[in-house]
Write a protein that holds these residues in place. Structure first.
Motif, mmCIF file in Angstrom:
data_model
loop_
_atom_site.group_PDB
_atom_site.id
_atom_site.type_symbol
_atom_site.label_atom_id
_atom_site.label_comp_id
_atom_site.label_asym_id
_atom_site.label_seq_id
_atom_site.Cartn_x
_atom_site.Cartn_y
_atom_site.Cartn_z
ATOM 1 N N VAL A 255 0.990 -1.014 -0.189
ATOM 2 C CA VAL A 255 -0.185 -0.086 -0.204
ATOM 3 C C VAL A 255 1.130 0.947 0.288
ATOM 4 O O VAL A 255 2.081 1.275 0.303
ATOM 5 C CB VAL A 255 -1.244 0.222 1.050
ATOM 6 C CG1 VAL A 255 -0.426 0.049 2.601
ATOM 7 C CG2 VAL A 255 -2.027 1.354 1.190
ATOM 8 N N GLN A 256 0.312 1.954 -1.114
ATOM 9 C CA GLN A 256 0.861 2.877 -1.063
ATOM 10 C C GLN A 256 0.806 4.826 -0.175
ATOM 11 O O GLN A 256 -0.248 4.457 0.499
ATOM 12 C CB GLN A 256 1.329 3.613 -2.587
ATOM 13 C CG GLN A 256 1.293 3.226 -3.273
ATOM 14 C CD GLN A 256 3.413 2.624 -3.086
ATOM 15 O OE1 GLN A 256 4.166 3.483 -2.468
ATOM 16 N NE2 GLN A 256 3.792 1.318 -2.866
ATOM 17 N N ALA A 257 1.398 5.991 0.408
ATOM 18 C CA ALA A 257 0.988 6.946 0.392
ATOM 19 C C ALA A 257 -0.249 7.505 0.455
ATOM 20 O O ALA A 257 -0.208 7.490 -1.381
ATOM 21 C CB ALA A 257 2.372 8.024 0.840
ATOM 22 N N GLY A 258 -1.062 7.942 0.364
ATOM 23 C CA GLY A 258 -2.386 8.950 0.226
ATOM 24 C C GLY A 258 -3.524 8.529 0.912
ATOM 25 O O GLY A 258 -3.599 8.556 2.171
ATOM 26 N N GLY A 283 3.946 8.876 4.519
ATOM 27 C CA GLY A 283 5.060 8.500 3.789
ATOM 28 C C GLY A 283 6.009 7.777 4.172
ATOM 29 O O GLY A 283 6.134 6.684 4.506
ATOM 30 N N GLU A 284 5.573 8.320 5.712
ATOM 31 C CA GLU A 284 5.943 7.752 7.304
ATOM 32 C C GLU A 284 5.684 6.505 7.471
ATOM 33 O O GLU A 284 5.989 5.546 7.581
ATOM 34 C CB GLU A 284 6.598 8.216 8.194
ATOM 35 C CG GLU A 284 7.457 8.415 9.061
ATOM 36 C CD GLU A 284 8.582 7.887 8.930
ATOM 37 O OE1 GLU A 284 9.319 6.800 9.581
ATOM 38 O OE2 GLU A 284 8.665 8.087 8.143
ATOM 39 N N ILE A 289 4.766 0.560 6.730
ATOM 40 C CA ILE A 289 4.590 -1.266 6.398
ATOM 41 C C ILE A 289 4.798 -1.501 5.234
ATOM 42 O O ILE A 289 4.847 -2.985 5.577
ATOM 43 C CB ILE A 289 3.190 -0.448 5.711
ATOM 44 C CG1 ILE A 289 1.785 0.328 6.833
ATOM 45 C CG2 ILE A 289 2.220 -1.975 5.654
ATOM 46 C CD1 ILE A 289 0.461 0.678 5.827
ATOM 47 N N HIS A 290 5.613 -1.194 4.817
ATOM 48 C CA HIS A 290 6.385 -1.888 3.134
ATOM 49 C C HIS A 290 7.681 -2.691 4.099
ATOM 50 O O HIS A 290 8.064 -3.451 4.031
ATOM 51 C CB HIS A 290 7.540 -0.647 2.848
ATOM 52 C CG HIS A 290 5.599 -0.180 1.652
ATOM 53 N ND1 HIS A 290 6.342 1.217 1.404
ATOM 54 C CD2 HIS A 290 4.893 -0.291 1.488
ATOM 55 C CE1 HIS A 290 5.324 1.498 0.214
ATOM 56 N NE2 HIS A 290 4.332 0.639 0.635
#
Length: 345
Positions: A255-258, A283-284, A289-290
């Protein structure tokens, strides 16, 4: 031949030794047992746990049997805990935290049992308890559990300690057959660590009434800002009466920041609830999560490749730009030498 026979004998002995070890381990797991002695108001057909009908202004007598299977005297701790739906969606009887002040009737206060009991080697003992009802009638359902565990010595220096606990569910049904209308509410949501490798969006929910929401159907989906569904989840849970609990929705590993929106639908019989929330992954948070899911961040490598490519293109552009100038200088130099030769001739 002698070596082969010796190896076969060792193999047989190893098998025999493994069997003895397994049997010893099994006997240690059954070091004691606990069973219920129901009251006269026990629901017919229920034998393995307590299921008692509310009787106003009455003191119910019941008991539990604890059998010590070891060859030493043993002390057991006894607690009455409220039944709670835990984060794994399982009814948990081991949580000893206090009941909510909003609860009018609390089984943890109505049930009286000794806090601990010591039983001799190989002996079985009946532990008597009471359940005291107030004078009012009650139309709900209450759930608790009698939690029995071995009392460990504080001075024990054992490197490995496996504690086996028994839980006897304790259900009290109102003297009125009607039940209060179910009410499920959302308190808050938050991004949390679900496990060492998984992250989740946690829904903090509350079953407000004294009613069991058995086999409630949960349907959840998360969409990104473009409206694309990035994950879905479905579950069936038993939600205990008057319980605050957490329902975690697993997030995709990549999942990406957004900006995101989540929709959660809960159905129990004819009752249904729908909760919609918007949330942001920074973003942090995306980085955490990654990292938790084991996804490597190669953005620095991509950045370096881009920088090298830009430098290479820049140098190539300068080279191509100066190439005609070099040719002209070479041609002019050749022409001058040719003219000098002509003059000398």
């Amino acid at each position: 031949m002698k070596k082969i026979i010796t190896l076969l004998l060792l193999f047989v002995l190893n098998i025999g030794g493994s069997g003895v070890l397994a049997n010893d381990t099994q006997s240690q797991k059954g070091s004691y047992s606990v069973s219920a002695i129901p009251s006269i108001h026990q629901t017919e057909g229920v034998e393995s746990f307590f299921d008692i009908r509310w009787t106003p202004l009455y003191t119910e007598n019941f008991g539990i049997l604890i059998k010590n299977n070891t060859d030493e005297s043993q002390t057991y701790n006894i607690r009455v805990n409220k039944a709670r739906t835990n984060k794994n969606g399982i009814i948990d009887y081991s949580d000893s935290s206090a009941e909510s002040d909003a609860s009018i009737y609390r089984l943890t206060e109505m049930i009286q049992l000794p806090k601990e009991v010591t039983i001799g080697a190989g002996q079985t003992q009946k532990v008597e308890g009471t359940l005291s009802f107030p004078q009012e009638s009650f139309n709900g359902l209450l759930m608790a559990g009698i939690h029995v565990s071995e009392k460990k010595n504080q001075g024990s220096e054992a490197t490995v300690s496996n504690t086996v606990a028994y839980n006897l569910p304790f259900v009290v049904r109102g003297d009125s057959d009607s039940r209060p209308k179910a009410k499920l509410s959302l308190k808050q949501t938050s991004l949390e660590k679900l496990s060492s490798t998984q992250s989740s969006l946690d829904f903090y929910l509350s079953n407000e009434e004294a009613t069991l929401l058995k086999e409630s159907d949960f349907q959840a989906e998360i969409r990104n800002i473009s409206g694309k569904v990035i994950t879905t989840q479905s579950s069936k849970l038993d939600i205990t009466p008057e319980t605050k609990f957490i329902y975690p929705i697993k997030l995709p590993e990549k999942v990406q920041a957004g900006e995101y929106s989540v929709n959660l639908k809960v159905t129990h019989g004819k009752d249904n609830w729908e909760f919609n929330k918007k949330f942001t992954i920074t973003g942090e948070q995306a980085k955490e999560i990654h990292q938790r899911s084991g996804i490597k961040n190669y953005s620095w490598i991509i950045f370096c490749i881009i920088i090298v490519a830009i430098i290479f293109i820049g140098l190539l552009f300068l080279f191509l730009r100066n190439k005609p100038k070099i040719k002209r200088e070479v041609n002019n130099s050749s022409l001058c030498r040719s003219n000098r030769r002509k003059k000398n001739n």
